[in-house]
Write a protein that holds these residues in place. Structure first.
Motif, PDB file in Angstrom:
ATOM      1  N   TYR A 195       0.486  -1.435   0.063  1.00 44.45           N
ATOM      2  CA  TYR A 195       0.252   0.269   0.177  1.00 44.45           C
ATOM      3  C   TYR A 195       0.976   1.222   0.136  1.00 44.45           C
ATOM      4  N   LEU A 196       2.015   1.342  -0.160  1.00 38.06           N
ATOM      5  CA  LEU A 196       2.747   2.221   0.095  1.00 38.06           C
ATOM      6  C   LEU A 196       3.836   2.276  -0.603  1.00 38.06           C
ATOM      7  N   LYS A 197       4.106   1.512  -1.595  1.00 39.48           N
ATOM      8  CA  LYS A 197       5.471   1.326  -2.368  1.00 39.48           C
ATOM      9  C   LYS A 197       5.376   3.162  -3.302  1.00 39.48           C
ATOM     10  N   ASN A 198       6.552   3.414  -3.492  1.00 36.74           N
ATOM     11  CA  ASN A 198       7.073   4.107  -3.797  1.00 36.74           C
ATOM     12  C   ASN A 198       6.465   6.018  -3.516  1.00 36.74           C
ATOM     13  N   LYS A 199       6.055   5.216  -1.708  1.00 34.29           N
ATOM     14  CA  LYS A 199       5.678   6.712  -1.245  1.00 34.29           C
ATOM     15  C   LYS A 199       6.862   6.699  -0.639  1.00 34.29           C
ATOM     16  N   ILE A 200       7.312   5.324   0.864  1.00 31.94           N
ATOM     17  CA  ILE A 200       8.015   5.088   1.329  1.00 31.94           C
ATOM     18  C   ILE A 200       9.188   4.375   1.638  1.00 31.94           C
ATOM     19  N   SER A 201       9.946   4.580   2.015  1.00 33.41           N
ATOM     20  CA  SER A 201      11.119   3.866   1.777  1.00 33.41           C
ATOM     21  C   SER A 201      11.500   3.526   3.355  1.00 33.41           C
ATOM     22  N   TYR A 202      11.884   2.210   3.592  1.00 32.97           N
ATOM     23  CA  TYR A 202      12.462   1.618   5.478  1.00 32.97           C
ATOM     24  C   TYR A 202      13.571   0.760   5.365  1.00 32.97           C
ATOM     25  N   PHE A 203      14.235   1.201   6.516  1.00 33.13           N
ATOM     26  CA  PHE A 203      15.210  -0.027   6.920  1.00 33.13           C
ATOM     27  C   PHE A 203      14.750  -1.348   7.740  1.00 33.13           C
ATOM     28  N   ASP A 204      14.400  -1.798   7.348  1.00 32.55           N
ATOM     29  CA  ASP A 204      14.004  -3.003   7.905  1.00 32.55           C
ATOM     30  C   ASP A 204      14.850  -2.908   9.298  1.00 32.55           C
ATOM     31  N   PRO A 205      14.049  -3.289  10.123  1.00 33.50           N
ATOM     32  CA  PRO A 205      14.886  -3.127  11.719  1.00 33.50           C
ATOM     33  C   PRO A 205      15.532  -4.948  12.055  1.00 33.50           C
ATOM     34  N   GLY A 206      14.779  -5.949  11.307  1.00 37.31           N
ATOM     35  CA  GLY A 206      14.807  -7.506  11.766  1.00 37.31           C
ATOM     36  C   GLY A 206      14.250  -7.738  13.109  1.00 37.31           C
ATOM     37  N   GLY A 207      13.091  -6.424  13.510  1.00 37.17           N
ATOM     38  CA  GLY A 207      12.635  -6.885  14.933  1.00 37.17           C
ATOM     39  C   GLY A 207      12.320  -5.691  16.096  1.00 37.17           C
ATOM     40  N   GLY A 208      12.194  -5.291  16.872  1.00 35.12           N
ATOM     41  CA  GLY A 208      11.371  -4.954  17.254  1.00 35.12           C
ATOM     42  C   GLY A 208      10.056  -4.402  17.601  1.00 35.12           C
ATOM     43  N   LEU A 209       9.731  -3.199  17.824  1.00 37.72           N
ATOM     44  CA  LEU A 209       7.891  -2.663  17.600  1.00 37.72           C
ATOM     45  C   LEU A 209       8.056  -1.897  16.677  1.00 37.72           C
ATOM     46  N   TYR A 210       8.581  -0.672  16.435  1.00 35.10           N
ATOM     47  CA  TYR A 210       8.451   0.217  15.322  1.00 35.10           C
ATOM     48  C   TYR A 210       9.032  -0.224  13.581  1.00 35.10           C
ATOM     49  N   PHE A 211       8.092   0.444  13.009  1.00 34.11           N
ATOM     50  CA  PHE A 211       9.343   0.724  11.404  1.00 34.11           C
ATOM     51  C   PHE A 211       8.978   2.567  12.045  1.00 34.11           C
ATOM     52  N   TYR A 212      10.245   3.110  11.450  1.00 33.44           N
ATOM     53  CA  TYR A 212      10.398   4.078  10.529  1.00 33.44           C
ATOM     54  C   TYR A 212      10.746   4.284   9.201  1.00 33.44           C
ATOM     55  N   LEU A 213       9.221   4.851   9.046  1.00 34.75           N
ATOM     56  CA  LEU A 213       8.900   4.957   7.610  1.00 34.75           C
ATOM     57  C   LEU A 213       9.548   6.458   6.542  1.00 34.75           C
ATOM     58  N   ASN A 214      11.123   6.436   5.855  1.00 33.82           N
ATOM     59  CA  ASN A 214      10.616   7.184   5.200  1.00 33.82           C
ATOM     60  C   ASN A 214      10.274   8.097   4.116  1.00 33.82           C
ATOM     61  N   LEU A 215      10.113   9.039   4.352  1.00 30.84           N
ATOM     62  CA  LEU A 215       9.222   9.590   3.201  1.00 30.84           C
ATOM     63  C   LEU A 215       9.430  10.185   2.258  1.00 30.84           C
ATOM     64  N   GLU A 216       8.802   9.738   0.583  1.00 27.78           N
ATOM     65  CA  GLU A 216       9.868   9.871   0.048  1.00 27.78           C
ATOM     66  C   GLU A 216       9.320  10.843  -1.269  1.00 27.78           C
ATOM     67  N   ASN A 217       8.875  11.495  -0.725  1.00 22.05           N
ATOM     68  CA  ASN A 217       8.516  12.858  -1.000  1.00 22.05           C
ATOM     69  C   ASN A 217       8.591  13.732   0.020  1.00 22.05           C
TER      70      ASN A 217
END
Length: 125
Positions: free
Chosen positions: A38-60
């Motif tokens: 659903y967020l393809k081409n809108k965000i990127s993220y570093f795959d944390p490999g675990g944890g509780l959160y994702f940090y989404l980098n906004l492409e725009n």
């Protein structure tokens, strides 16, 4: 204290931890799958490999994560703007932190769809 002692000695604490780990793992992989869908081409993220959160980098880079944060609250989706996690707030200007742990599959999918819709709304305004 006695109750906690019994809870631990009878193995209930470990059982609870195992159940939570399994649920967090399921939600982790589900979040990745749904974000890629659903967020393809809108965000990127570093795959944390675990944890509780994702940090989404906004492409725009013209989208402010704080503005997005407030738009998402209006839609019932709670995130954290990245500016709160950097000494210099401009570094987190295009970063959004999203927790995936305590939601059922339907709510997680709905929340990710709403993030995508809000990003579309900002892109198109």
């Amino acid at each position: 204290q006695r109750t906690l002692d019994l809870y631990i000695k009878k193995g209930y604490l470990q059982e609870y931890i195992n159940l939570k780990n399994m649920k967090y793992k399921e939600n982790y992989f589900l979040f990745k799958e749904l974000a890629d869908l659903y967020l393809k081409n809108k965000i990127s993220y570093f795959d944390p490999g675990g944890g509780l959160y994702f940090y989404l980098n906004l492409e725009n880079k013209n989208i402010n994560s704080e503005e997005l944060f407030y738009r998402l609250i209006e839609k019932g989706v709670y995130t954290t703007p990245g500016t709160l996690f950097y000494r210099k707030s401009n570094k987190g200007y295009n970063v959004l932190r999203v927790c995936f742990t305590n939601l059922c599959e339907k709510k997680l999918e709905n929340g990710i769809k709403i993030i995508g819709e809000c990003l579309d709304g900002i892109y198109n305004s």
